[in-house]
Design a protein around this motif. Structure first.
Motif, PDB file in Angstrom:
ATOM      1  N   VAL A 118      -1.322   1.029 -14.350  1.00 12.75           N
ATOM      2  CA  VAL A 118      -2.274   0.140 -13.696  1.00 12.75           C
ATOM      3  C   VAL A 118      -3.659   0.452 -14.250  1.00 12.75           C
ATOM      4  O   VAL A 118      -4.139   1.583 -14.140  1.00 12.75           O
ATOM      5  CB  VAL A 118      -2.267   0.317 -12.163  1.00 12.75           C
ATOM      6  N   ARG A 119      -4.291  -0.530 -14.830  1.00 14.74           N
ATOM      7  CA  ARG A 119      -5.637  -0.368 -15.372  1.00 14.74           C
ATOM      8  C   ARG A 119      -6.593  -1.252 -14.571  1.00 14.74           C
ATOM      9  O   ARG A 119      -6.374  -2.469 -14.478  1.00 14.74           O
ATOM     10  CB  ARG A 119      -5.682  -0.737 -16.850  1.00 14.74           C
ATOM     11  N   VAL A 120      -7.616  -0.653 -13.996  1.00 12.57           N
ATOM     12  CA  VAL A 120      -8.544  -1.386 -13.135  1.00 12.57           C
ATOM     13  C   VAL A 120      -9.978  -0.926 -13.392  1.00 12.57           C
ATOM     14  O   VAL A 120     -10.218   0.075 -14.067  1.00 12.57           O
ATOM     15  CB  VAL A 120      -8.199  -1.177 -11.643  1.00 12.57           C
ATOM     16  N   ASP A 121     -10.915  -1.668 -12.826  1.00 15.39           N
ATOM     17  CA  ASP A 121     -12.325  -1.299 -12.933  1.00 15.39           C
ATOM     18  C   ASP A 121     -12.755  -0.337 -11.819  1.00 15.39           C
ATOM     19  O   ASP A 121     -13.661   0.467 -12.003  1.00 15.39           O
ATOM     20  CB  ASP A 121     -13.204  -2.553 -12.885  1.00 15.39           C
ATOM     21  N   CYS A 122     -12.129  -0.446 -10.659  1.00 16.39           N
ATOM     22  CA  CYS A 122     -12.443   0.469  -9.551  1.00 16.39           C
ATOM     23  C   CYS A 122     -11.241   0.567  -8.628  1.00 16.39           C
ATOM     24  O   CYS A 122     -10.309  -0.238  -8.710  1.00 16.39           O
ATOM     25  CB  CYS A 122     -13.690   0.020  -8.783  1.00 16.39           C
ATOM     26  N   TRP A 123     -11.256   1.549  -7.733  1.00 18.31           N
ATOM     27  CA  TRP A 123     -10.131   1.751  -6.830  1.00 18.31           C
ATOM     28  C   TRP A 123     -10.616   2.264  -5.485  1.00 18.31           C
ATOM     29  O   TRP A 123     -11.704   2.830  -5.368  1.00 18.31           O
ATOM     30  CB  TRP A 123      -9.111   2.720  -7.415  1.00 18.31           C
ATOM     31  N   ILE A 137      -9.248  -4.515  -9.215  1.00 19.56           N
ATOM     32  CA  ILE A 137      -9.415  -3.518  -8.161  1.00 19.56           C
ATOM     33  C   ILE A 137      -8.051  -3.001  -7.731  1.00 19.56           C
ATOM     34  O   ILE A 137      -7.118  -3.787  -7.496  1.00 19.56           O
ATOM     35  CB  ILE A 137     -10.149  -4.120  -6.939  1.00 19.56           C
ATOM     36  N   LEU A 138      -7.940  -1.687  -7.609  1.00 21.09           N
ATOM     37  CA  LEU A 138      -6.710  -1.055  -7.124  1.00 21.09           C
ATOM     38  C   LEU A 138      -6.929  -0.572  -5.690  1.00 21.09           C
ATOM     39  O   LEU A 138      -7.942   0.064  -5.388  1.00 21.09           O
ATOM     40  CB  LEU A 138      -6.336   0.138  -8.002  1.00 21.09           C
ATOM     41  N   ILE A 139      -5.968  -0.873  -4.830  1.00 21.09           N
ATOM     42  CA  ILE A 139      -5.974  -0.374  -3.453  1.00 21.09           C
ATOM     43  C   ILE A 139      -4.723   0.474  -3.275  1.00 21.09           C
ATOM     44  O   ILE A 139      -3.607  -0.006  -3.470  1.00 21.09           O
ATOM     45  CB  ILE A 139      -5.995  -1.531  -2.438  1.00 21.09           C
ATOM     46  N   ILE A 163      -6.460  -8.085  -7.752  1.00 23.01           N
ATOM     47  CA  ILE A 163      -6.255  -6.986  -6.806  1.00 23.01           C
ATOM     48  C   ILE A 163      -4.814  -6.506  -6.886  1.00 23.01           C
ATOM     49  O   ILE A 163      -3.878  -7.319  -6.872  1.00 23.01           O
ATOM     50  CB  ILE A 163      -6.579  -7.433  -5.365  1.00 23.01           C
ATOM     51  N   THR A 164      -4.650  -5.185  -6.957  1.00 29.47           N
ATOM     52  CA  THR A 164      -3.315  -4.582  -6.959  1.00 29.47           C
ATOM     53  C   THR A 164      -3.222  -3.581  -5.817  1.00 29.47           C
ATOM     54  O   THR A 164      -4.095  -2.726  -5.664  1.00 29.47           O
ATOM     55  CB  THR A 164      -3.027  -3.865  -8.285  1.00 29.47           C
ATOM     56  N   ILE A 165      -2.168  -3.686  -5.016  1.00 28.50           N
ATOM     57  CA  ILE A 165      -1.882  -2.713  -3.959  1.00 28.50           C
ATOM     58  C   ILE A 165      -0.676  -1.889  -4.394  1.00 28.50           C
ATOM     59  O   ILE A 165       0.368  -2.449  -4.765  1.00 28.50           O
ATOM     60  CB  ILE A 165      -1.561  -3.392  -2.606  1.00 28.50           C
ATOM     61  N   VAL A 166      -0.807  -0.580  -4.365  1.00 30.46           N
ATOM     62  CA  VAL A 166       0.327   0.309  -4.611  1.00 30.46           C
ATOM     63  C   VAL A 166       0.688   0.958  -3.282  1.00 30.46           C
ATOM     64  O   VAL A 166      -0.150   1.636  -2.659  1.00 30.46           O
ATOM     65  CB  VAL A 166      -0.009   1.385  -5.662  1.00 30.46           C
ATOM     66  N   HIS A 167       1.922   0.754  -2.853  1.00 31.88           N
ATOM     67  CA  HIS A 167       2.343   1.208  -1.525  1.00 31.88           C
ATOM     68  C   HIS A 167       3.657   1.987  -1.622  1.00 31.88           C
ATOM     69  O   HIS A 167       4.614   1.521  -2.262  1.00 31.88           O
ATOM     70  CB  HIS A 167       2.520  -0.001  -0.600  1.00 31.88           C
ATOM     71  N   LYS A 168       3.713   3.137  -1.008  1.00 30.60           N
ATOM     72  CA  LYS A 168       4.918   3.971  -1.099  1.00 30.60           C
ATOM     73  C   LYS A 168       6.079   3.443  -0.278  1.00 30.60           C
ATOM     74  O   LYS A 168       7.226   3.830  -0.492  1.00 30.60           O
ATOM     75  CB  LYS A 168       4.604   5.407  -0.683  1.00 30.60           C
ATOM     76  N   GLY A 169       5.812   2.579   0.684  1.00 30.28           N
ATOM     77  CA  GLY A 169       6.862   2.031   1.530  1.00 30.28           C
ATOM     78  C   GLY A 169       7.550   0.826   0.914  1.00 30.28           C
ATOM     79  O   GLY A 169       7.166   0.331  -0.145  1.00 30.28           O
ATOM     80  N   TYR A 170       8.584   0.339   1.619  1.00 34.77           N
ATOM     81  CA  TYR A 170       9.341  -0.804   1.118  1.00 34.77           C
ATOM     82  C   TYR A 170       8.786  -2.129   1.618  1.00 34.77           C
ATOM     83  O   TYR A 170       9.208  -3.212   1.170  1.00 34.77           O
ATOM     84  CB  TYR A 170      10.814  -0.687   1.507  1.00 34.77           C
ATOM     85  N   ARG A 171       7.828  -2.083   2.571  1.00 36.19           N
ATOM     86  CA  ARG A 171       7.157  -3.289   3.021  1.00 36.19           C
ATOM     87  C   ARG A 171       5.778  -2.932   3.542  1.00 36.19           C
ATOM     88  O   ARG A 171       5.490  -1.776   3.867  1.00 36.19           O
ATOM     89  CB  ARG A 171       7.961  -4.019   4.111  1.00 36.19           C
ATOM     90  N   LEU A 172       4.905  -3.931   3.621  1.00 34.58           N
ATOM     91  CA  LEU A 172       3.565  -3.720   4.136  1.00 34.58           C
ATOM     92  C   LEU A 172       3.606  -3.527   5.654  1.00 34.58           C
ATOM     93  O   LEU A 172       4.533  -3.973   6.327  1.00 34.58           O
ATOM     94  CB  LEU A 172       2.679  -4.930   3.812  1.00 34.58           C
ATOM     95  N   LEU A 173       2.594  -2.853   6.169  1.00 35.16           N
ATOM     96  CA  LEU A 173       2.399  -2.758   7.617  1.00 35.16           C
ATOM     97  C   LEU A 173       3.679  -2.349   8.331  1.00 35.16           C
ATOM     98  O   LEU A 173       4.173  -3.030   9.230  1.00 35.16           O
ATOM     99  CB  LEU A 173       1.900  -4.100   8.179  1.00 35.16           C
ATOM    100  N   GLU A 174       4.213  -1.206   7.959  1.00 37.94           N
ATOM    101  CA  GLU A 174       5.519  -0.799   8.459  1.00 37.94           C
ATOM    102  C   GLU A 174       5.542  -0.471   9.948  1.00 37.94           C
ATOM    103  O   GLU A 174       6.617  -0.344  10.538  1.00 37.94           O
ATOM    104  CB  GLU A 174       6.018   0.403   7.641  1.00 37.94           C
TER     105      GLU A 174
END
Length: 275
Positions: free
Chosen positions: A183-188, A100-102, A125-136
């Motif tokens: 990134v190859r996933v089954d759903c996103w 799963i991609l988030i 599970i894969t998270i792709v985030h444009k920032g340098y850290r989560l929950l900025e």
């Protein structure tokens, strides 16, 4: 009351409902069950005049006092039964997927990843985030703890990268990030933050009450600037809220950017731990 849906949804329960659809039976409440003495108009507002709200169907609804709480735009179904079905479909999509991609590492993306990781620990599970850290929007220590917990559940996080979601559909399974990672996933799931639901106010008496961010400017009483009988609440306002917890007194103080403390209330403080 005017609303485009025939139900109220507890917003912070939505992601839990995606992995536990039965939970939505308690978090989706039809307006008629708690507004027994109110008239509910299910429609979309398109304009505000001095004494009326105009709907997309051309209906004019008069008011003496008006409260605007349009928050963020969404494409949720207009009926409770349709929303329940939507949660069931999301659950089935997650259950049937191995990977799963988030997209997005803000509060929605992090919470959804956590919900899936707890209920479906075998999912990749894969998270792709444009920032340098989560929950900025919160402090770095909280970001580090969130990342540590997710990685302990084998969640992969790709920082400083983006995925273009334009012209993509639900059947998409292969993605290439802005840095070239494949990134190859089954759903996103798209968990990028939405804009404000204020575009409909640009044509009407409130167009000059919006700031450069599209927020309604309000005073310490949440009254829209320059208006005596129009109020606004929630994310659509320009009030920056800082929540301060005093664990010794169990006091929560809500502070605004201009007016000091506007509310004092006693709350139980719940300490949530990652299990």
């Amino acid at each position: 009351m005017k609303c485009r849906k025939d139900y109220y949804e507890v917003p912070w329960a939505a992601l839990r409902c995606m992995v536990e659809p039965a939970f939505a039976q308690r978090s989706l409440i039809e307006h008629k069950h708690y507004l027994s003495n109110a008239r509910v108009v299910t429609s979309t507002a398109v304009k505000v005049s001095e004494r009326e709200v105009v709907t997309s169907g051309g209906r004019c609804i008069p008011y003496d006092y008006l409260v605007i709480a349009t928050g963020h735009p969404n494409t949720f179904p207009t009926t409770r039964s349709e929303r329940l079905q939507q949660f069931r479909e999301s659950y089935e999509k997650i259950r049937a997927s191995s990977s799963i991609l988030i997209v997005g590492g803000g509060p929605t993306g992090v919470e959804l990843a956590g919900e899936i990781a707890v209920d479906f620990p075998d999912k990749h599970i894969t998270i792709v985030h444009k920032g340098y850290r989560l929950l900025e929007f919160i402090g770095p220590k909280a970001s580090e703890k969130a990342l540590a917990w997710l990685t302990s559940r084998k969640v992969q996080v790709l920082f400083n990268q983006q995925i273009s979601l334009e012209q993509l559909d639900d059947a998409q399974t292969e993605f290439v990030t802005s840095e070239g990672a494949k990134v190859r996933v089954d759903c996103w799931f798209n968990c990028i933050g939405k804009g404000l639901g204020s575009s409909w106010l640009t044509d009407g008496i409130l167009q000059d009450c919006l700031n450069e961010r599209g927020q309604l400017m309000v005073d310490e009483h949440l009254r829209v600037a320059g208006k005596k009988n129009i109020f606004a609440i929630g994310d659509i306002t320009d009030i920056r809220v800082i929540i301060v917890f005093d664990s010794s007194l169990n006091i929560q103080r809500v502070k605004t950017n201009e007016t000091g403390y506007i509310h004092h209330a006693r709350y139980e403080i719940f300490h949530a731990s990652f299990q």
